[in-house]
Structure formats: structure tokens, C-alpha cells
Scaffold this motif. Structure first.
Motif, PDB file in Angstrom:
ATOM      1  N   THR A 219       0.930  -1.195  -0.024  1.00  0.00           N
ATOM      2  CA  THR A 219       0.014   0.104  -0.011  1.00  0.00           C
ATOM      3  C   THR A 219       0.903   1.165   0.036  1.00  0.00           C
ATOM      4  OG1 THR A 219      -1.712  -1.213   1.348  1.00  0.00           O
ATOM      5  CG2 THR A 219      -1.759   1.349   1.328  1.00  0.00           C
ATOM      6  N   TYR A 220       2.000   1.313   0.701  1.00  0.00           N
ATOM      7  CA  TYR A 220       2.648   2.425   0.847  1.00  0.00           C
ATOM      8  C   TYR A 220       3.670   2.554  -0.660  1.00  0.00           C
ATOM      9  CZ  TYR A 220       1.662   3.914   5.500  1.00  0.00           C
ATOM     10  OH  TYR A 220       0.942   4.327   6.656  1.00  0.00           O
ATOM     11  N   VAL A 221       4.076   1.443  -0.947  1.00  0.00           N
ATOM     12  CA  VAL A 221       4.700   1.738  -2.428  1.00  0.00           C
ATOM     13  C   VAL A 221       3.983   2.341  -3.244  1.00  0.00           C
ATOM     14  CG1 VAL A 221       5.859   0.370  -4.266  1.00  0.00           C
ATOM     15  CG2 VAL A 221       6.583  -0.313  -1.897  1.00  0.00           C
ATOM     16  N   ASP A 222       2.506   1.605  -3.237  1.00  0.00           N
ATOM     17  CA  ASP A 222       1.478   2.352  -4.121  1.00  0.00           C
ATOM     18  C   ASP A 222       1.394   3.855  -4.006  1.00  0.00           C
ATOM     19  OD1 ASP A 222      -0.606  -0.518  -4.441  1.00  0.00           O
ATOM     20  OD2 ASP A 222       1.246  -0.177  -5.426  1.00  0.00           O
ATOM     21  N   SER A 223       1.489   4.398  -2.759  1.00  0.00           N
ATOM     22  CA  SER A 223       1.351   5.623  -2.397  1.00  0.00           C
ATOM     23  C   SER A 223       2.508   6.385  -3.004  1.00  0.00           C
ATOM     24  CB  SER A 223       1.194   6.056  -0.671  1.00  0.00           C
ATOM     25  OG  SER A 223       0.015   5.168  -0.381  1.00  0.00           O
ATOM     26  N   SER A 224       3.502   6.000  -2.851  1.00  0.00           N
ATOM     27  CA  SER A 224       4.812   6.562  -3.525  1.00  0.00           C
ATOM     28  C   SER A 224       4.752   6.449  -4.912  1.00  0.00           C
ATOM     29  CB  SER A 224       6.139   5.597  -2.894  1.00  0.00           C
ATOM     30  OG  SER A 224       7.099   6.168  -3.631  1.00  0.00           O
ATOM     31  N   SER A 225       4.399   5.410  -5.312  1.00  0.00           N
ATOM     32  CA  SER A 225       4.335   5.508  -6.979  1.00  0.00           C
ATOM     33  C   SER A 225       3.300   6.848  -7.531  1.00  0.00           C
ATOM     34  CB  SER A 225       3.885   4.367  -7.608  1.00  0.00           C
ATOM     35  OG  SER A 225       4.771   3.118  -7.285  1.00  0.00           O
ATOM     36  N   VAL A 226       2.055   6.849  -6.660  1.00  0.00           N
ATOM     37  CA  VAL A 226       1.096   8.016  -7.112  1.00  0.00           C
ATOM     38  C   VAL A 226       2.049   9.274  -7.131  1.00  0.00           C
ATOM     39  CG1 VAL A 226      -0.856   9.229  -6.435  1.00  0.00           C
ATOM     40  CG2 VAL A 226      -0.841   6.813  -6.343  1.00  0.00           C
ATOM     41  N   ILE A 227       2.613   9.474  -6.087  1.00  0.00           N
ATOM     42  CA  ILE A 227       3.435  11.026  -6.007  1.00  0.00           C
ATOM     43  C   ILE A 227       4.441  10.999  -6.948  1.00  0.00           C
ATOM     44  CG2 ILE A 227       5.032  12.146  -4.292  1.00  0.00           C
ATOM     45  CD1 ILE A 227       2.126  11.969  -3.415  1.00  0.00           C
ATOM     46  N   ARG A 228       5.236   9.864  -7.195  1.00  0.00           N
ATOM     47  CA  ARG A 228       6.452   9.874  -8.155  1.00  0.00           C
ATOM     48  C   ARG A 228       5.713  10.276  -9.600  1.00  0.00           C
ATOM     49  NH1 ARG A 228      10.112   5.789  -4.850  1.00  0.00           N
ATOM     50  NH2 ARG A 228      11.539   7.342  -4.049  1.00  0.00           N
ATOM     51  N   ASN A 229       4.834   9.552 -10.059  1.00  0.00           N
ATOM     52  CA  ASN A 229       4.215   9.505 -11.337  1.00  0.00           C
ATOM     53  C   ASN A 229       3.739  11.281 -11.504  1.00  0.00           C
ATOM     54  OD1 ASN A 229       4.399   7.186 -13.105  1.00  0.00           O
ATOM     55  ND2 ASN A 229       3.767   6.353 -10.964  1.00  0.00           N
ATOM     56  N   LYS A 230       2.895  11.518 -10.367  1.00  0.00           N
ATOM     57  CA  LYS A 230       2.437  12.980 -10.562  1.00  0.00           C
ATOM     58  C   LYS A 230       3.483  14.073 -10.759  1.00  0.00           C
ATOM     59  CE  LYS A 230      -1.770  14.722  -9.838  1.00  0.00           C
ATOM     60  NZ  LYS A 230      -3.128  13.949 -10.184  1.00  0.00           N
ATOM     61  N   ILE A 231       4.837  13.714 -10.265  1.00  0.00           N
ATOM     62  CA  ILE A 231       5.903  14.799 -10.457  1.00  0.00           C
ATOM     63  C   ILE A 231       6.648  14.308 -11.443  1.00  0.00           C
ATOM     64  CG2 ILE A 231       5.439  15.640  -7.941  1.00  0.00           C
ATOM     65  CD1 ILE A 231       7.821  14.452  -7.165  1.00  0.00           C
ATOM     66  N   ALA A 232       6.445  13.351 -12.164  1.00  0.00           N
ATOM     67  CA  ALA A 232       7.387  12.965 -13.074  1.00  0.00           C
ATOM     68  C   ALA A 232       8.962  12.584 -12.883  1.00  0.00           C
ATOM     69  CB  ALA A 232       7.653  13.695 -14.515  1.00  0.00           C
ATOM     70  N   ASP A 233       8.984  11.896 -11.352  1.00  0.00           N
ATOM     71  CA  ASP A 233      10.215  11.604 -10.790  1.00  0.00           C
ATOM     72  C   ASP A 233      10.721  10.311 -11.252  1.00  0.00           C
ATOM     73  OD1 ASP A 233      12.556  11.132  -9.129  1.00  0.00           O
ATOM     74  OD2 ASP A 233      11.363  10.971  -7.353  1.00  0.00           O
ATOM     75  N   ASN A 234      11.569  10.442 -12.645  1.00  0.00           N
ATOM     76  CA  ASN A 234      11.873   9.433 -13.165  1.00  0.00           C
ATOM     77  C   ASN A 234      12.739   8.393 -12.250  1.00  0.00           C
ATOM     78  OD1 ASN A 234      10.380   9.816 -15.460  1.00  0.00           O
ATOM     79  ND2 ASN A 234      12.036  10.992 -16.350  1.00  0.00           N
ATOM     80  N   TYR A 235      13.505   8.795 -11.597  1.00  0.00           N
ATOM     81  CA  TYR A 235      14.599   8.248 -10.474  1.00  0.00           C
ATOM     82  C   TYR A 235      13.799   7.359  -9.725  1.00  0.00           C
ATOM     83  CZ  TYR A 235      18.640   6.771  -7.775  1.00  0.00           C
ATOM     84  OH  TYR A 235      19.464   6.108  -7.307  1.00  0.00           O
TER      85      TYR A 235
END
Length: 603
Positions: A219-235
Motif C-alpha cells: 500500500t505504501y509503495v503504491d502511495s509512493s508511485s502515485v506521488i512520483r508519477n504525479k511529479i515525473a520523478d523518473n529516478y
């Protein structure tokens, strides 16, 4: 299993991971035309994504930064460059050199009495020691935290708290790790650090995975992915595939682990994160070996070795290229000096006949440029506002999902502990009938007792399912449930007068599922105690809304008890425990005239 931890050491950077080659190459050209202080700041502010993608080019720039800081006698800038150089050496697996550069940075900051930068540097030193001397790593992290807390520097504490949680997780102090990681998460939300949020969620996921709570970790990895996709954090997006793959690997779901490692390897290859691609290939080979697919394991092990060899050869190749560039530069500078002399002679002969025209053109260009920059700044500001609103909505949604998940886990535990034990009692009671001789009358009484207990268990089960199936419980739901219970009690308990009072305007009162079931259970337990032990003839249940708090009182006219001499039973302990779960104030007053139990909590 080896776990990869990726943590920020600096605040406020942007990831330009789409084209690191172009960024570092253009920066090397750009600083040649800048003033020393401006060039030095450009080197200090190299984005993290560019830094880790091309360590050798970053090293050339850091050497230039050391030269510049010494030339202008800027000791703080020298300390910052030394600190970043120490991180770079650690990525190159040159830990002794990395330690020396970091210690030099700390000495500079302490000499300048800059607690904030010294605290961040101690945090970095502790983190770099995590795989070599974990105890020393924890010691230096604690020292850094102490300095930063003296200054109350939230931006500095933000990543150091996060990193300290990583070391505590490695030391198997998982609850302490979560404590500091949640502190870092709270600071990131306060600072609106959208990039850092992705890393906090990922680190919390790693700790829950270590606790073998894999569902919450995902669940927390999914939360991290939502944030990172939102700001285009490719790394960060690339790293998240490693996190989820490691969780599947711990669960021994090697097929899912391989799928995510492969996705990570493709992205790492695309963005030139060689260390990530190498790590993924190594773990894919391990997973295939676990599946007894030795050919595939051999293929990816060969790919891992090839990446390892290419990484080792990069430093040598870059050194050759650096020497060649120096030679070509010296040659061109000599030719340029000769040409410059000729140009200066020619320029001296040129008459400036159109000075006024040039000034007019320059003024027009300047005004146009100012207008364009104002327009672009306003447009950028509007886009930023839209992105912040989208991010805020995403964060609210994630927070609600996490809260609902935690509530349902708590209710599930209640279901297991209470209903499970009751069903076990019923089964044991039925089994025991085989070993005793009963008269017909005693057997019927035994069946009646088991039947009554079974009906009570079914009621408890329905109540729990009622709460689990709702994301939120309205006051009307709770009132109806309580009314039904009291009406049933009136029917079965003759001679007891029940009274139920509640406010009329309750349309805006909303409870979460955990609050709803715990309040209902406390009311049940209080009424049962009044009936069984207090010999009450009247029981009153009052619901009252005070400001933004919900207050529930259960009052009886029974015989009461002496709280100072009577040991608390399971019922009272259960009510206190449930009140604590929903952060409610619990109070009980008892005398010979009766007992009053009160709970109050914020809605």
C-alpha cells in the motif's frame, strides 16, 4: 536478503533524469563563462538524478568546485563540496576516501559553528557507515539529529530522520524505525516536499516489509508511485519497481518479483542508472535460480557481469578522455590567443557610426524580453497552482485509503480475537457433551445455554461486519444500532427501565468504522455490567454533541462499587482499551447510588 535503500541527502532539488548527459556536459561549458561564485553555486546545486547517473563527470565538476571555493576563500562552500564529494566516493565504493571527505566537511562546519550543516554532514556520515559499522552509523546519525534539533531546522531534520529510520530498520528496531520515518513524513507534508514524500512512503514500505506486513508495505509503495508519477520523478519511479520486487521476493513470489525487476532494469537502462540495472539483473538471476530455471539465471548473471565490467572500465575511459580534452583545450587556447590579437587590431579600426540605432534596438529588445519573462513567469505560476491542487487531492485520497486500511485491520483483529474465541468455546462445549452423562432436563438446559451463546456470537459477528462494510458511519447508523440493542434488552430484561436520549440535528456527524464499532461495544459492555453486577432498575444512555466532540454517557442506579479497592475486570479493561483505540477520554464514577461511564472524543 539484500535491501536497496535510496535516500535524499539534500532538500529542494529537481530531478532532470531524462537527459543527464546533456545537463552535465552543458554545465561544464556554462561554468567557464560564469563568475567564480556563480559557477561554484551551479556545481553545489547539481541535481541528485544527474549526480548519481554520471559519477565520473560529477567528480570532475566537484574538483573544479574545490578549486573555485579555495580561490575565493569560501569555507562554507568548500565544506558543501567536500560533503557531496564524500557521497560520490561512497557510490564509487571508495568508502575510505568518502569518509575522509565527509570528515573534512564536518571539521569546516564545526569551525564555522554552523550547527545545521554540521548536523546534515553527521547524518550523511552515519548513513555511509551503515554497511560497514552500523553501531557507529547510528551514533553519528544521533549526533546529527541532536545538532539539527537544537536549531529546529526542519529542512535538515527531514532527510536525517528518514535516513535514521533506515539504519534502525537494518538494526531490526522496526517500531523505532517507523517512529522516525513517520516524523520525517509529517515534516515533508508540512514543507510540501512533494519529491521527498515519494521517498518517505517507499522507506515506510521497506520497514513494513521487514515486519512481514506485506499488504501494508505494498500500500505504501503504491502511495509512493502515485506521488512520483504525479511529479515525473523518473529516478523514484524506477526505484519503486525495486521496492515492490523485493517485497514479492520476500514473499517467495519469484515470478512477480522477476516482472518488476525487469521493468526496473528497462527503465534504468533508458535513463542510464547503471547501478540500478546491475542490481536488478543480479536479483533476476537469483529468482530464476529459485525457480530452477538455470538457463535464464545464467543469462541474467552474464548480463550482470557485463554491466559490472563496464562500470569498472568507465573510470579508466573517462580519465583518458579527460587528458585528451586537456590537450585539445591547451592547443585551442593557443590558437585562440593568436586569433584574438588579430581581431583586437581590426576592431580598433572599426568606427561606430550607428551607435544610436544599436541603443534603440537594445532597449526595444530589453523591454520585449522583460514582457516575455513576466508572461512566462505568470504562466508558470498558474501551472504550479494547478499541480499543487492535483497533488493535494492525491495526498488526501492516499491518506483516506491508508486510514481506512488501518481501521479495517484493527476491526479484523477484533473479529479474530473476540468472535474466534467465542466460536472456539461453542465447539469445545459441544465436544464435551460426548464425555458426560446428562439427564434429559440437564441436556436441554445445556443446549439452551449453548444456543444463547451462539446467538450472541452471531449478533457480535453481524455488528463487526456492519462496521467493516462502511467507509464511514453516520450518527443515524449508530443511533439505530444502539436503539435496536436497547429495545432487545427491554424485551428480554423485564423490570429494568431503559432511557435513550440523543440530539435531533445530527446530519453532519460522521464517524469512521473503528469509532463506530468501538462506541457501540462500549455501550453494550456498560449495559451488560449494569444488568449483571449492579442490579440496576434504570439505565440511561445519553448522546450529546459538545462543540466538535461527541459525548456518550451510560448511567445506572445500581449498587455501584469502590474503585479504590475493586480490581478492574475484563469488561472494564476492554472498555478502556477501546476508548484508547479511538483517542477518546474515558471516565467512570461509581458510588452506592449508581455508576456513570463517560467517553468523549473529537468527531
Amino acid at each position: 536478503m539484500n535491501r536497496y535503500y535510496f535516500i535524499f541527502f539534500f532538500i529542494g532539488f529537481n530531478l532532470f533524469a531524462q537527459n543527464q548527459n546533456t545537463y552535465l556536459d552543458s554545465l561544464s561549458t556554462q561554468i567557464k563563462t560564469q563568475k567564480p561564485k556563480q559557477a561554484l553555486n551551479s556545481i553545489i546545486e547539481i541535481p541528485y538524478g544527474s549526480f548519481v547517473a554520471e559519477l565520473e563527470k560529477s567528480e570532475q565538476l566537484f574538483n573544479k568546485g574545490i578549486e573555485l571555493s579555495k580561490s575565493i576563500n569560501d569555507s562554507i562552500a568548500l565544506g558543501e563540496i567536500m560533503f557531496k564529494y564524500g557521497q560520490l566516493k561512497s557510490y564509487q565504493n571508495k568508502f575510505d576516501q568518502g569518509l575522509e571527505y565527509t570528515l573534512q566537511a564536518i571539521r569546516i562546519f564545526e569551525h564555522q559553528k554552523n550547527n545545521t550543516k554540521a548536523g546534515i554532514a553527521y547524518g550523511g556520515l552515519g548513513y555511509n557507515l551503515k554497511t560497514r559499522d552500523l553501531d557507529k552509523g547510528l551514533y553519528y546519525m544521533q549526533k546529527g539529529i541532536k545538532l539539527l534539533e537544537i536549531e529546529n531546522d526542519l529542512e535538515g531534520l527531514n532527510p536525517v530522520y528518514d535516513n535514521y529510520g533506515v539504519l534502525l530498520s537494518m538494526d531490526k528496531k522496526l517500531d523505532s524505525a517507523l517512529y522516525y520515518q513517520y516524523k520525517s513524513l509529517a515534516i515533508k507534508k508540512q514543507l510540501k516536499d512533494s519529491i521527498g514524500l515519494g521517498y518517505s512512503y517507499a522507506n515506510i514500505a521497506n520497514t513494513f516489509a521487514e515486519k512481514q506486513n506485506y499488504d501494508l508495505a505494498k500500500t505504501y509503495v503504491d502511495s509512493s508511485s502515485v506521488i512520483r508519477n504525479k511529479i515525473a520523478d523518473n529516478y523514484g519511479i524506477t526505484v519503486n519497481y525495486v521496492h515492490i520486487a523485493e517485497i514479492f521476493q520476500q514473499e517467495k513470489n519469484y515470478i512477480k518479483a522477476i516482472e518488476n525487476y525487469k521493468t526496473c532494469a528497462e527503465l534504468a537502462n533508458k535513463y542510464k542508472y547503471k547501478h540500478l540495472e546491475k542490481y536488478c539483473c543480479q536479483n533476476i538471476a537469483t529468482c530464476y535460480k529459485k525457480l530452477n530455471k538455470y538457463k535464464e539465471a545464467l543469462d541474467f548473471n552474464e548480463r550482470f557481469q557485463a554491466l559490472k565490467d563496464s562500470t569498472d572500465n568507465v573510470a579508466t575511459q573517462n580519465k583518458i578522455e579527460e587528458l585528451q580534452i586537456q590537450f585539445e583545450t591547451e592547443k585551442k587556447e593557443k590558437q585562440l590567443a593568436e586569433a584574438k590579437s588579430d581581431i583586437l587590431i581590426k576592431e580598433a579600426k572599426i568606427k561606430r557610426k550607428t551607435t544610436l540605432t544599436y541603443y534603440a534596438f537594445g532597449l526595444a529588445f530589453f523591454l520585449g524580453l522583460i514582457g516575455y519573462l513576466v508572461y512566462k513567469q505568470q504562466r508558470l505560476k498558474n501551472k504550479q497552482i494547478i499541480k499543487e491542487n492535483e497533488l493535494k487531492e492525491a495526498l488526501i485520497k492516499i491518506e483516506n485509503q491508508n486510514n481506512l486500511q488501518e481501521q479495517r485491520l484493527a476491526i479484523s483483529k477484533d473479529l479474530h480475537d473476540n468472535i474466534g474465541s467465542q466460536l472456539t468455546f461453542i465447539i469445545s462445549s459441544l465436544d464435551n457433551l460426548k464425555y458426560f452423562d446428562f439427564t434429559k432436563e440437564k441436556l436441554y438446559n445445556k443446549f439452551d445455554s449453548i444456543g444463547n451463546f451462539t446467538r450472541s456470537t452471531i449478533t457480535d459477528l453481524r455488528d463487526t461486519i456492519w462496521a467493516m462494510n462502511k467507509e464511514e458511519i453516520t450518527f443515524e447508523d449508530l443511533k439505530t444500532r444502539t436503539t435496536n440493542f436497547i429495545e432487545a434488552a427491554k424485551t428480554s430484561l423485564l423490570g429494568i427501565d431503559f432511557e435513550f436520549n440523543y440530539p435531533k440535528d445530527t446530519d453532519n456527524v460522521k464517524l469512521n468504522s473503528l469509532q463506530g464499532i468501538d462506541v457501540y461495544r462500549i455501550i453494550q459492555e456498560a449495559i451488560n455490567n449494569a444488568v449483571k453486577h449492579a442490579k440496576a432498575t434504570k439505565i440511561v444512555v445519553d448522546f450529546e454533541i459538545v462543540n466538535n466532540d461527541l459525548k456518550i454517557s451510560i448511567i445506572d442506579n445500581g449498587v455501584g462499587f469502590d474503585q479504590s479497592t475493586t480490581e478492574a475486570g475484563n469488561g472494564l479493561l476492554s472498555m478502556k482499551k477501546r476508548a484508547n483505540e479511538i483517542n477518546a477520554d474515558f471516565d467512570m464514577k461509581s458510588s452506592s447510588q449508581g455508576t456513570e461511564i463517560t467517553i468523549k472524543f473529537e468527531m
